[in-house]
Design an enzyme around this catalytic site. Structure first.
Site, short mmCIF file in Angstrom:
data_model
loop_
_atom_site.label_atom_id
_atom_site.label_comp_id
_atom_site.label_asym_id
_atom_site.label_seq_id
_atom_site.Cartn_x
_atom_site.Cartn_y
_atom_site.Cartn_z
N ARG A 70 -7.37 2.50 -2.81
CA ARG A 70 -8.26 2.47 -1.65
C ARG A 70 -8.91 3.84 -1.50
O ARG A 70 -8.22 4.87 -1.56
CB ARG A 70 -7.49 2.12 -0.38
CG ARG A 70 -8.41 1.74 0.78
CD ARG A 70 -7.66 1.35 2.03
NE ARG A 70 -8.41 0.36 2.79
CZ ARG A 70 -8.43 0.29 4.12
NH1 ARG A 70 -7.74 1.15 4.85
NH2 ARG A 70 -9.11 -0.64 4.74
N GLN B 159 0.85 -1.20 0.00
CA GLN B 159 0.00 0.00 0.00
C GLN B 159 0.88 1.24 0.00
O GLN B 159 1.62 1.50 0.95
CB GLN B 159 -0.94 0.04 1.20
CG GLN B 159 -1.96 1.18 1.05
CD GLN B 159 -2.78 1.42 2.29
OE1 GLN B 159 -2.26 1.88 3.31
NE2 GLN B 159 -4.08 1.15 2.23
N TYR C 161 -5.91 11.38 3.58
CA TYR C 161 -4.52 11.56 3.17
C TYR C 161 -4.47 12.29 1.82
O TYR C 161 -5.47 12.79 1.33
CB TYR C 161 -3.80 10.21 3.17
CG TYR C 161 -3.75 9.61 4.55
CD1 TYR C 161 -3.16 10.30 5.61
CD2 TYR C 161 -4.32 8.37 4.82
CE1 TYR C 161 -3.13 9.77 6.89
CE2 TYR C 161 -4.29 7.83 6.11
CZ TYR C 161 -3.70 8.54 7.13
OH TYR C 161 -3.68 8.02 8.41
N GLY D 136 -9.42 -6.41 9.42
CA GLY D 136 -8.29 -5.72 10.01
C GLY D 136 -7.94 -6.27 11.37
O GLY D 136 -7.19 -7.24 11.49
N ARG D 137 -8.48 -5.68 12.42
CA ARG D 137 -8.11 -6.05 13.78
C ARG D 137 -8.24 -7.55 14.08
O ARG D 137 -7.42 -8.09 14.83
CB ARG D 137 -8.92 -5.21 14.78
CG ARG D 137 -8.40 -3.79 14.89
CD ARG D 137 -9.13 -3.02 15.97
NE ARG D 137 -10.51 -2.75 15.62
CZ ARG D 137 -10.93 -1.68 14.97
NH1 ARG D 137 -10.06 -0.76 14.57
NH2 ARG D 137 -12.21 -1.49 14.70
#
Length: 369
Positions: free
Chosen positions: A233, A101, A186, A322-323
């Protein structure tokens, strides 16, 4: 409705995946210092999770200017490329596939990462947000982002060139493809939204101008390594970090239509993942699918059942977790066999540190019959 499960094999661009389970990108801040160099410990972390159909690495800065958090990896130096080779080799030897990424944080940064003390952004506007910065004693703190300076035309050209080179470096490092981080407030996201982009040149103002930077980044990367190894993404419904723009969805759909024409391999949606987050409108999912025929990945607090409902409806193709992958390195097996999921231990180990809370989460033992 199509009979699809998260355990089915699938293609993404030019890559064959053994299942539709993606390990989502998660910042863990474990690089060697100085130099933000990936390590053998990171290689073990990713290797342990290679049963995912696809691993997407933690966000990786394309240049020193692109950094916004301490101890996050780069992919712009020879030492960093060598470090990533350890990781891709370990994942491939374990039978996995892995994408890098690529990341430029823009204004989501701190003066300590920039020689002139100024992060860069489309416009000189503060995000009213914080980033994680380690002090001289090695202790991490959340600190305020300063007001950035606006990128010049020359700056923009340099950033696009940095993205292109980072993609080339990723392929040299052994990655199967790349994902451009275009969400979560971002740099690319900052260009897309009117709340963060007040430019009056060809990169601001109209919808076509605001999506131009993302298009030029993807164009440069896909021309260098192939559109079939390139994805992006996006975070359509984010409102934090000064990103609350009612036109954001329209801008993302315009970009998705361009990705369709360019043959970009996939679009990865970062969806809100807190417990009471608003639901993504199903109408948006249908519109995106009608606009973009490539692979669609979603991430955002998914369960197996919720994931498979969307898979069977045909509006998504892969689902990222994810987590759950942090405490369950063997997550695909646990989901397939309906085994219990472990919980994350000490939250202080999420960012920075050693193998504790990183590579010491065990696989469930296989029953002997």
């Amino acid at each position: 409705m199509q009979q699809r499960t998260i355990f089915d094999a699938v293609h993404i661009g030019s890559v064959d995946l053994k299942n539709r389970i993606v390990m989502a990108p998660m910042t863990r801040a474990r690089t060697a210092q100085p130099g933000n160099v990936p390590t053998a410990l990171m290689a073990e972390y990713y290797r342990q999770r290679a049963s995912a159909g696809l691993i997407i690495t933690e966000a990786t800065q394309i240049s020193p200017q692109g950094q916004g958090y301490s101890w996050t990896p780069g992919i712009h130096s020879a030492e960093q490329v060598a470090g990533w080779k350890l990781i891709t080799s370990a994942v491939h030897q374990a039978g996995g596939k892995i994408f890098s990424q690529l990341w430029h944080v823009g204004r989501m940064s701190h003066e300590s990462f920039h020689p002139d003390g100024k992060p860069v952004a489309p416009s000189a506007l503060s995000p009213n947000a914080q980033v994680w910065v380690v002090d001289s004693e090695g202790i991490g703190h959340m600190v305020d982002c300063p007001v950035p300076r606006a990128l010049t035309h020359d700056d923009i050209n340099h950033v696009i060139a940095d993205y292109r080179q980072a993609a080339i470096n990723a392929i040299e490092s052994g990655f199967d493809g790349i994902e451009v981080h275009g969400g979560n407030g971002y740099l690319i996201d900052q260009f897309l939204r009117r709340t963060s982009n007040k430019r009056t040149d060809e990169y601001g103002g109209s919808m076509a101008n605001r999506v131009r930077f993302a298009q030029e980044v993807l164009e440069a990367i896909s021309d260098a390594i192939g559109a079939n190894r390139t994805g992006i993404r996006l975070a359509p419904f984010i409102t934090q970090r000064g990103m609350d723009d009612p036109q954001a969805i329209e801008a993302i759909l315009v970009l998705a239509a361009w990705c369709e024409k360019k043959g970009i391999a996939f679009i990865h949606l970062a969806e809100a993942d807190w417990d009471d987050a608003p639901q993504v409108p199903y109408e948006f999912r249908e519109t995106l699918r009608a606009t973009f025929s490539g692979t669609i990945i979603v991430a955002g607090n998914y369960t197996k059942d919720k994931a498979e409902k969307l898979l069977m409806a045909g509006v998504v193709d892969l689902v990222a977790f994810g987590r759950p992958f942090i405490a369950n390195p063997d997550l695909p097996r646990r989901l397939k066999e309906c085994l219990p999921l472990a919980s994350i231990g000490d939250a202080a180990t999420l960012f920075g540190g050693t193998e504790v809370g990183y590579t010491d989460y065990p696989y469930l033992p296989v029953a002997v019959v």
